[in-house]
Structures are given as structure tokens and as C-alpha cells.
Design a protein around this motif. Structure first.
Motif, PDB file in Angstrom:
ATOM      1  N   PRO A  25     -56.730  -2.840 -14.826  1.00 23.83           N
ATOM      2  CA  PRO A  25     -55.748  -3.640 -14.082  1.00 23.83           C
ATOM      3  C   PRO A  25     -56.286  -5.021 -13.706  1.00 23.83           C
ATOM      4  O   PRO A  25     -57.420  -5.158 -13.253  1.00 23.83           O
ATOM      5  N   GLY A  26     -55.445  -6.029 -13.898  1.00 27.39           N
ATOM      6  CA  GLY A  26     -55.770  -7.363 -13.449  1.00 27.39           C
ATOM      7  C   GLY A  26     -55.213  -7.591 -12.053  1.00 27.39           C
ATOM      8  O   GLY A  26     -54.668  -6.675 -11.418  1.00 27.39           O
ATOM      9  N   PRO A  27     -55.305  -8.802 -11.535  1.00 32.32           N
ATOM     10  CA  PRO A  27     -54.768  -9.095 -10.201  1.00 32.32           C
ATOM     11  C   PRO A  27     -53.280  -8.739 -10.112  1.00 32.32           C
ATOM     12  O   PRO A  27     -52.497  -9.063 -11.001  1.00 32.32           O
ATOM     13  N   GLY A  28     -52.918  -8.036  -9.050  1.00 31.28           N
ATOM     14  CA  GLY A  28     -51.530  -7.670  -8.827  1.00 31.28           C
ATOM     15  C   GLY A  28     -51.050  -6.460  -9.595  1.00 31.28           C
ATOM     16  O   GLY A  28     -49.894  -6.056  -9.453  1.00 31.28           O
ATOM     17  N   GLY A  75     -55.609  -3.123  -8.938  1.00 33.24           N
ATOM     18  CA  GLY A  75     -56.136  -4.435  -9.245  1.00 33.24           C
ATOM     19  C   GLY A  75     -56.282  -5.258  -7.982  1.00 33.24           C
ATOM     20  O   GLY A  75     -55.808  -4.890  -6.900  1.00 33.24           O
ATOM     21  N   GLU A  76     -56.930  -6.396  -8.113  1.00 32.80           N
ATOM     22  CA  GLU A  76     -57.174  -7.279  -6.979  1.00 32.80           C
ATOM     23  C   GLU A  76     -55.859  -7.719  -6.337  1.00 32.80           C
ATOM     24  O   GLU A  76     -54.897  -8.090  -7.020  1.00 32.80           O
ATOM     25  N   GLY A  77     -55.818  -7.646  -5.005  1.00 30.11           N
ATOM     26  CA  GLY A  77     -54.673  -8.152  -4.261  1.00 30.11           C
ATOM     27  C   GLY A  77     -53.517  -7.202  -4.107  1.00 30.11           C
ATOM     28  O   GLY A  77     -52.511  -7.551  -3.476  1.00 30.11           O
ATOM     29  N   VAL A  78     -53.626  -6.007  -4.647  1.00 32.06           N
ATOM     30  CA  VAL A  78     -52.517  -5.045  -4.542  1.00 32.06           C
ATOM     31  C   VAL A  78     -52.523  -4.403  -3.162  1.00 32.06           C
ATOM     32  O   VAL A  78     -53.561  -3.934  -2.685  1.00 32.06           O
ATOM     33  N   THR A  79     -51.364  -4.396  -2.530  1.00 35.18           N
ATOM     34  CA  THR A  79     -51.199  -3.739  -1.238  1.00 35.18           C
ATOM     35  C   THR A  79     -49.986  -2.829  -1.293  1.00 35.18           C
ATOM     36  O   THR A  79     -49.150  -2.954  -2.185  1.00 35.18           O
ATOM     37  N   GLY A  80     -49.874  -1.951  -0.324  1.00 37.14           N
ATOM     38  CA  GLY A  80     -48.692  -1.108  -0.211  1.00 37.14           C
ATOM     39  C   GLY A  80     -48.775   0.219  -0.923  1.00 37.14           C
ATOM     40  O   GLY A  80     -47.919   1.087  -0.712  1.00 37.14           O
ATOM     41  N   VAL A  81     -49.766   0.385  -1.792  1.00 35.08           N
ATOM     42  CA  VAL A  81     -49.974   1.666  -2.464  1.00 35.08           C
ATOM     43  C   VAL A  81     -51.466   1.965  -2.485  1.00 35.08           C
ATOM     44  O   VAL A  81     -52.297   1.055  -2.375  1.00 35.08           O
ATOM     45  N   VAL A  82     -51.785   3.244  -2.648  1.00 32.36           N
ATOM     46  CA  VAL A  82     -53.172   3.677  -2.768  1.00 32.36           C
ATOM     47  C   VAL A  82     -53.256   4.661  -3.921  1.00 32.36           C
ATOM     48  O   VAL A  82     -52.238   5.235  -4.344  1.00 32.36           O
ATOM     49  N   PRO A  83     -54.455   4.860  -4.463  1.00 35.68           N
ATOM     50  CA  PRO A  83     -54.594   5.875  -5.505  1.00 35.68           C
ATOM     51  C   PRO A  83     -54.035   7.223  -5.052  1.00 35.68           C
ATOM     52  O   PRO A  83     -54.242   7.636  -3.920  1.00 35.68           O
TER      53      PRO A  83
END
Length: 300
Positions: A25-28, A75-83
Motif C-alpha cells: 500500500p502507498g499513501p492513503g 498505508g501512510e496517512g490512513v485513518t478510520g480503519v485498523v487491521p
């Protein structure tokens, strides 16, 4: 990871299993362990032959525009979800695989199957986009060509929820399905203009063509011009002065709304077949038949 790929253009038989590198995964973006991948007409066109105006793909190609599954890497900067969260979204890497990337996605509520959730991203985006283009308002009459198809059934329901009256065309076998969506059904083919005029004597305010089946001249006659007619499937549109809408307007909030509505039972979609990933050639043949009867879904 295991994926279905094609390494040359051709019929469904060119799809085959292969081991390919797992995407990172890339940013976002998030990477998901795929539980379901939907098959779309675009996948079959991409596989069949070079698409005019499009840069040739780098082989091997992993097709697939829609995925649902469990997040395993952020990826970098992702919020609102977790593995461990379940999501559905537009695939940023090919969806016919054990792992795929997505940057535009929504969480999947408990109780909603991945095979149902994955029917939404592409069809709902197209339906919402065209309804915006047509500016369908309460009290108006919308004619939907292909109301029993993946885009048509969602556009029909979303228009009814907006307070519009929908006249939907479908085959004789699908008249009951269209009526269940809240529309007034009619068959396509010869005599369409007279049938629609009988059902909507005050005229139709807007027309959505999802079929590409040569219905634009009849639509122009019913509208008395080309205003407020949009097709997502008929290449003859420009020559007739009709709008062709194809540019995707992916929106995570909009996707979340339709996912929640499907989970509540406020929207319905139709799954025609759920097949193992290895049966991707059969899935493509079903879609290319033109009458799959709903969405075709692959499961790894």
C-alpha cells in the motif's frame, strides 16, 4: 500471492492462475485480504483487445475493479480503519487476487456478506453520478433503460428514494424484478415509444440508458429533444447530441451511504453467481453473454 491474470489479449480462456508479487500500500491506501471481487464489463473489454486511446497494459494484468475483504496493512496517512476491519472499495490494484489495494472504501457492517457488499462500488457510483447529471427531482418521471441490470436497479431505487417515478425497461422475464424495485416495468424492443407514452402520458422528464442497445433515438423522441438524456453505454451518443457519461467520481462517503442502506435493507442488489477465483474465465463468459442476471462475484 495467487491471482488470476492474462498475459495476452483474447477470449476468457486467456485468464489463468499465477503467482504474482503481493501489492504494497502507498499513501492513503489499505491492503485487504480479498473475500470477494466483482466482475464488470470493463474487465472483459480490458482482456479482449487493446482499448483505443488507452496506453497498452503492462502484462501480466490482474483484472478487477471492486473488492471486499479484511484490512491487513495500512498505508501512510490512513485513518478510520485498523487491521482486521472489513471494507469494500474500488480496487487500486487488480481485485482478482488474494490481496488487493484500495484507497476509496467504506467499512462493511456486521451481517453484510462480502459477496453482497462488493456489488456496490462501481454500480452505485455510476447510478449516483448519472442521477446528479440528470438532476432528477421529486415528482418527475425518469425512464431507465436496463432497469434490471447492476447499474439500472440501483439507479431505479435511488431515484424512487428521491421521490421520482421510474419507468424501467427490462426483458419479459424481469418485469417482476423491476416492479419490486418500485418502478413501473415495461419491455424493450419494437413499440417502446408507444408503451412508454401509455405509461407516462405526461411525458418523461429524464432518461438514463445503461444498455447501449440502440435506444437513444426512441429516447430523443420521448423527450422531444436531447436534453436530460444520459447514456453510460452507447458510443453513438455524440453523433446524436446526447451526453455520454463515463468519468468515475469515486467518493468514500457516498459509498458508505449505499453500503449502510444495503445493510439496512433499504437497497437491494442482485448476485447472479458466486464462483471460485479459478473460474474467472467462466465468470467473464457469463458477463459477456449480456444477460448474467445480476452481478457475478469471484471468491478466492
Amino acid at each position: 500471492m495467487l491471482a488470476m491474470v492474462f498475459e495476452t489479449f483474447g477470449g476468457p480462456e486467456v485468464l489463468h492462475q499465477a503467482q504474482v508479487p503481493a501489492p504494497e500500500p502507498g499513501p492513503g491506501q489499505v491492503r485487504v485480504r480479498v473475500e470477494a471481487a466483482a466482475v464488470n464489463g470493463w474487465d472483459t473489454k480490458l482482456r479482449a483487445a487493446p482499448i483505443p486511446g488507452m496506453r497498452p497494459p503492462a502484462f501480466p494484468v490482474v483484472p478487477g475493479l471492486e473488492v471486499a475483504g479484511v484490512v491487513d496493512t495500512l498505508g501512510e496517512g490512513v485513518t478510520g480503519v485498523v487491521p482486521g476491519d472489513r471494507v469494500v472499495g474500488f480496487a487500486a490494484s487488480g481485485g482478482y487476487a488474494e490481496l488487493a489495494l484500495t484507497a476509496v472504501f467504506a467499512t462493511v457492517p456486521d451481517g453484510l456478506a462480502a459477496t453482497d457488499a462488493v456489488t456496490l462500488p462501481v454500480a452505485a457510483e455510476a447510478a449516483e453520478r448519472v442521477l446528479r447529471r440528470l438532476d432528477v427531482r421529486p415528482g418527475e418521471t425518469l425512464l431507465v433503460h436496463g432497469a434490471s441490470g447492476s447499474v439500472g436497479e440501483l439507479a431505479t431505487q435511488l431515484a424512487v428514494r428521491r421521490g421520482a417515478r421510474v419507468v424501467g425497461t427490462a426483458s419479459a422475464d424481469n418485469q417482476g424484478r423491476v416492479a419490486a424495485l418500485g418502478a413501473t416495468p415495461t419491455t424493450y424492443g419494437d413499440g417502446l415509444v408507444a408503451r412508454v407514452q401509455a405509461l407516462a402520458p405526461a411525458g418523461v422528464d429524464a432518461v438514463l440508458d445503461t444498455t447501449g442497445a440502440g435506444v437513444l433515438p426512441d429516447s430523443i423522441m420521448l423527450r422531444g429533444g436531447t436534453d436530460r438524456i444520459v447514456t453510460i453505454a452507447d458510443d453513438s451518443a455524440a453523433g446524436l447530441g446526447v451526453e455520454f457519461s463515463s468519468r468515475s467520481e469515486q467518493d468514500a462517503d457516498e459509498l458508505a451511504d449505499v453500503v449502510a442502506a444495503l445493510a439496512r435493507g433499504d437497497l437491494t442488489t442482485t448476485v447472479a453467481a458466486v464462483l471460485p477465483l479459478a473460474d474467472a474465465p467462466r465468470a467473464h463468459a457469463l458477463v459477456e453473454s449480456g444477460h448474467p442476471g445480476g452481478k457475478v462475484v469471484l471468491v478466492p
